[in-house]
Design an enzyme around this catalytic site. Structure first.
Site, short mmCIF file in Angstrom:
data_model
loop_
_atom_site.label_atom_id
_atom_site.label_comp_id
_atom_site.label_asym_id
_atom_site.label_seq_id
_atom_site.Cartn_x
_atom_site.Cartn_y
_atom_site.Cartn_z
N ASN A 172 0.85 -1.19 0.00
CA ASN A 172 0.00 0.00 0.00
C ASN A 172 0.89 1.24 0.00
OD1 ASN A 172 -2.83 1.08 0.28
ND2 ASN A 172 -1.76 2.23 1.86
N TYR A 231 0.73 10.15 4.21
CA TYR A 231 0.40 10.43 5.61
C TYR A 231 1.50 11.32 6.20
CZ TYR A 231 -1.52 5.72 4.55
OH TYR A 231 -2.09 4.62 3.96
N ARG A 232 1.10 12.41 6.81
CA ARG A 232 2.10 13.34 7.35
C ARG A 232 2.90 12.70 8.48
NH1 ARG A 232 -2.74 16.13 10.13
NH2 ARG A 232 -2.49 15.42 12.28
N TRP A 252 -1.18 7.78 9.98
CA TRP A 252 -2.18 7.11 9.13
C TRP A 252 -3.46 7.03 9.93
CZ3 TRP A 252 2.11 3.13 8.35
CH2 TRP A 252 2.32 2.39 9.51
N GLY A 294 -4.99 2.60 4.53
CA GLY A 294 -4.28 1.36 4.23
C GLY A 294 -3.18 1.03 5.23
N GLU A 321 -0.96 1.12 -5.41
CA GLU A 321 -0.93 2.49 -5.96
C GLU A 321 0.13 2.63 -7.05
OE1 GLU A 321 -1.59 1.86 -2.80
OE2 GLU A 321 -3.30 3.13 -2.26
N ASP A 357 -4.71 21.78 9.72
CA ASP A 357 -5.10 20.76 8.75
C ASP A 357 -5.91 21.31 7.57
OD1 ASP A 357 -5.33 18.08 7.80
OD2 ASP A 357 -5.15 17.43 9.88
C1 LIG Z 1 -1.40 16.78 1.34
C2 LIG Z 1 -2.11 15.60 1.89
C3 LIG Z 1 -1.85 15.17 3.18
C4 LIG Z 1 -2.49 14.07 3.71
N1 LIG Z 1 -2.21 13.68 5.00
C5 LIG Z 1 -2.81 12.59 5.51
C6 LIG Z 1 -2.48 12.14 6.80
O1 LIG Z 1 -1.68 12.73 7.52
N2 LIG Z 1 -3.10 11.03 7.27
C7 LIG Z 1 -4.01 10.32 6.52
O2 LIG Z 1 -4.51 9.31 6.98
N3 LIG Z 1 -4.36 10.75 5.28
C8 LIG Z 1 -3.77 11.85 4.75
N4 LIG Z 1 -4.08 12.27 3.50
C9 LIG Z 1 -5.10 11.53 2.73
C10 LIG Z 1 -4.57 10.22 2.21
O3 LIG Z 1 -3.36 10.39 1.53
C11 LIG Z 1 -5.59 9.56 1.29
O4 LIG Z 1 -6.73 9.25 2.05
C12 LIG Z 1 -5.08 8.30 0.60
O5 LIG Z 1 -6.08 7.80 -0.23
C13 LIG Z 1 -4.67 7.26 1.58
O6 LIG Z 1 -4.26 6.10 0.90
P1 LIG Z 1 -4.71 4.68 1.40
O7 LIG Z 1 -6.20 4.59 1.12
O8 LIG Z 1 -3.91 3.73 0.58
O9 LIG Z 1 -4.42 4.60 2.85
C14 LIG Z 1 -3.44 13.38 2.94
C15 LIG Z 1 -3.70 13.81 1.64
C16 LIG Z 1 -3.06 14.90 1.11
C17 LIG Z 1 -3.37 15.34 -0.27
MN LIG Z 2 -4.37 2.18 -0.73
#
Ligand SMILES: Cc1cc2nc3c(=O)[nH]c(=O)nc-3n(C[C@H](O)[C@H](O)[C@H](O)COP(=O)(O)O)c2cc1C
Ligand SMILES: [Mn+2]
Length: 489
Positions: free
Chosen positions: A174, A178-179, A192, A197, A240, A289
């Site tokens: 995955n 995530y910051r 996360w 994921g 991805e 945020d």
């Molecule tokens: C700039 C930016 C920062 C993000 N920061 C976070 C974060 O800190 N934690 C989080 O869970 N999702 C964050 N997201 C959203 C996730 O990247 C997004 O939900 C993504 O689909 C997660 O992938 P996954 O479904 O494979 O977990 C952020 C998105 C962007 C555009």
């Molecule tokens: Mn994913």
């Protein structure tokens, strides 16, 4: 030809006047945010800070910082190498239309498409620029110009990483953005959220008791399609990097990590290798945020560095979130357009949808449907609340097919004209975004759907429904003909 790496994209942006280099020293603490926010709100270019510095630490960084990279429609189109995001949507539609072949002719016809799909799988290579420097000892994040974004932030945050994990259950990869809050030179938080994921992989570790550690790699800076793939809400276990290959129409090249059992983009600028540990959960936040508010302190695993690999002269890529619209609005816009075909696959009645910037994606979705049966709008709401990528939508407004969902003035005008609020509002309870600050409980709360379609007799509406006011064509033509003589410009 796909961009090989971030540098090729930067060159392109510069050629298109979509990137501005800033030679003045600017502080990573707050100053870069203030500049980027102003530029963002003005629809301005990507910014390449050549000399980030820190007054607090009394230092200048040797590494430049890139921000607002994807912060406009134009740059997204450049990133995806299309003249319109709709082109990507159409390619996805084509892919989804593939049916299992019946006859020989069908098989032959499908072959090119299938071959194309097969050619998108990530390709593992032996070496790549991200291995130019490999650090294992004296690891330090202090070399990177990591920003403190907003005044009440708990510290500095890496904001645009591609966080790579492998499912302890399926072995599948995955990638999510995530910051990562910097705790010290070798430790960060791993933010996360529960529904994502990476968090799911971490939970499996817990259930299976296969040891306490899970490998994690965070890659920073790559070709833009790959960076974008990390924010796409793809179905769990759909890699991805495979989707990135589809977006860029060339496979993503991966190399093996030095200290963890994961692969990372070979063309990345920087890779942080490390692990999370079930026994090391710490306080993360607050952080300014994308809701426009600070997300509060919460508990997240700590990420421990085991190696850094990077280019000799890497570029550090960052982004800020905050009061909309920001760069992430444009990324979200790409998500909206790319996912519309997927949504329509399951709900062909959906004509179009829109998530306005101020609704920060999950607070407001406007959906236009071709209504075919009583209660149709409510069926669509419930279906959206059941989609993994849209389940958090706090307010869904369903309008008829002839409403332009991108024209908010038209939406407000028609949607509000068409409702009897008590009758047409549907409440439901369910999971809400972890950043939601108004819900009764973290991660659990209510959602609202508004049925703003025309009401039908079969829905119990016995009164006549009025026609929309439109001038007749004959009169319009007559006025067109006399317009010039009226002196009205
Ligand atoms: C700039 C930016 C920062 C993000 N920061 C976070 C974060 O800190 N934690 C989080 O869970 N999702 C964050 N997201 C959203 C996730 O990247 C997004 O939900 C993504 O689909 C997660 O992938 P996954 O479904 O494979 O977990 C952020 C998105 C962007 C555009
Ligand atoms: Mn994913």
């Amino acid at each position: 030809m796909a961009y090989k790496d971030l540098r090729e994209f930067i060159t392109r942006l510069e050629r298109e006047g979509e990137l501005k280099r800033i030679a003045a020293p600017v502080d990573v603490d707050l100053e870069i945010t203030e500049i980027t926010n102003r530029v963002s709100k003005g629809g301005g270019p990507a910014l390449y800070f050549e000399r980030p510095r820190s007054a607090r630490d009394g230092r200048s960084y040797a590494i430049p910082l890139l921000i607002n990279t994807l912060g406009s429609k134009k740059r997204l189109e450049l990133a995806l190498e299309v003249s319109s995001i709709e082109d990507v949507a159409r390619r996805i539609e084509g892919l989804l239309e593939m049916k299992p072949p019946e006859g020989l002719i069908d098989k032959v016809r499908l072959l090119p498409k299938l071959a194309e799909l097969g050619s998108f799988f990530p390709k593992t290579v032996k070496d790549g620029p991200v291995k130019e420097v490999a650090e294992r000892d004296d690891l330090s994040l202090a070399q990177f110009p990591i920003m403190k974004c907003w005044p009440q932030d708990a510290g500095r945050f890496i904001t645009f990483p591609m966080v790579i994990t492998r499912s302890p259950r399926t072995g599948r990869r995955n990638v999510g953005c995530y910051r990562m809050q910097v705790y010290d030179e070798r430790t960060t938080a791993m933010h996360w959220q529960v529904h994502k994921g990476g968090a799911e992989h971490f939970r499996w570790l817990e259930r299976q008791s296969k040891g306490k550690r899970m490998d994690v790699a965070a890659a920073l800076g790559s070709d833009p399609a790959t960076m974008l793939s990390a924010i796409l809400p793809l179905p769990a276990d759909l890699d991805e990097f495979l989707f990135a290959g589809f977006l860029r129409q060339e496979p993503v090249e991966l190399v093996k990590c030095e200290t963890v059992d994961l692969e990372v983009p070979a063309q990345a600028e920087i890779v942080l290798e490390g692990y999370v540990d079930l026994d090391d959960i710490r306080t993360e936040g607050p952080f300014g945020d994308h809701t426009g508010y600070y997300s509060l302190e919460d508990k997240f695993p700590a990420f421990h560095l085991t190696a850094i690999t990077r280019r000799r002269n890497p570029i550090y890529v960052s982004t800020i979130v905050g009061p909309p619209p920001m760069e992430d609005y444009w990324m979200g816009y790409a998500v909206e357009r790319i996912f519309l075909p997927l949504m329509r696959k399951q709900m062909p009645e959906v004509v179009d949808m829109h998530m306005p910037a101020e609704g920060i994606f999950h607070n407001l979705m406007i959906v236009a449907i071709r209504k075919s049966y009583p209660g149709h709008a409510r069926k669509v709401m419930n279906a959206i609340w059941g989609l993994p990528g849209a389940m958090f939508t706090k307010c869904i407004v369903v309008v008829d097919h002839d409403v332009d969902v991108h024209n908010l003035r038209e939406v407000v005008w028609k949607a509000l004209n068409h409702i009897d609020p008590e009758r047409d509002i549907q409440f439901t309870l369910g999971p809400v975004d972890q950043l939601e600050h108004a819900s009764r409980l973290p991660n659990f709360g209510s959602k609202m759907g508004v049925d703003s379609t025309r009401k039908w007799p079969s829905e119990g509406f016995a009164r006549p429904w009025p026609d929309e006011i439109v001038m007749d064509e004959e009169t319009k033509k007559k006025v067109d003909a006399m317009w010039a003589s009226l002196g009205l410009g």
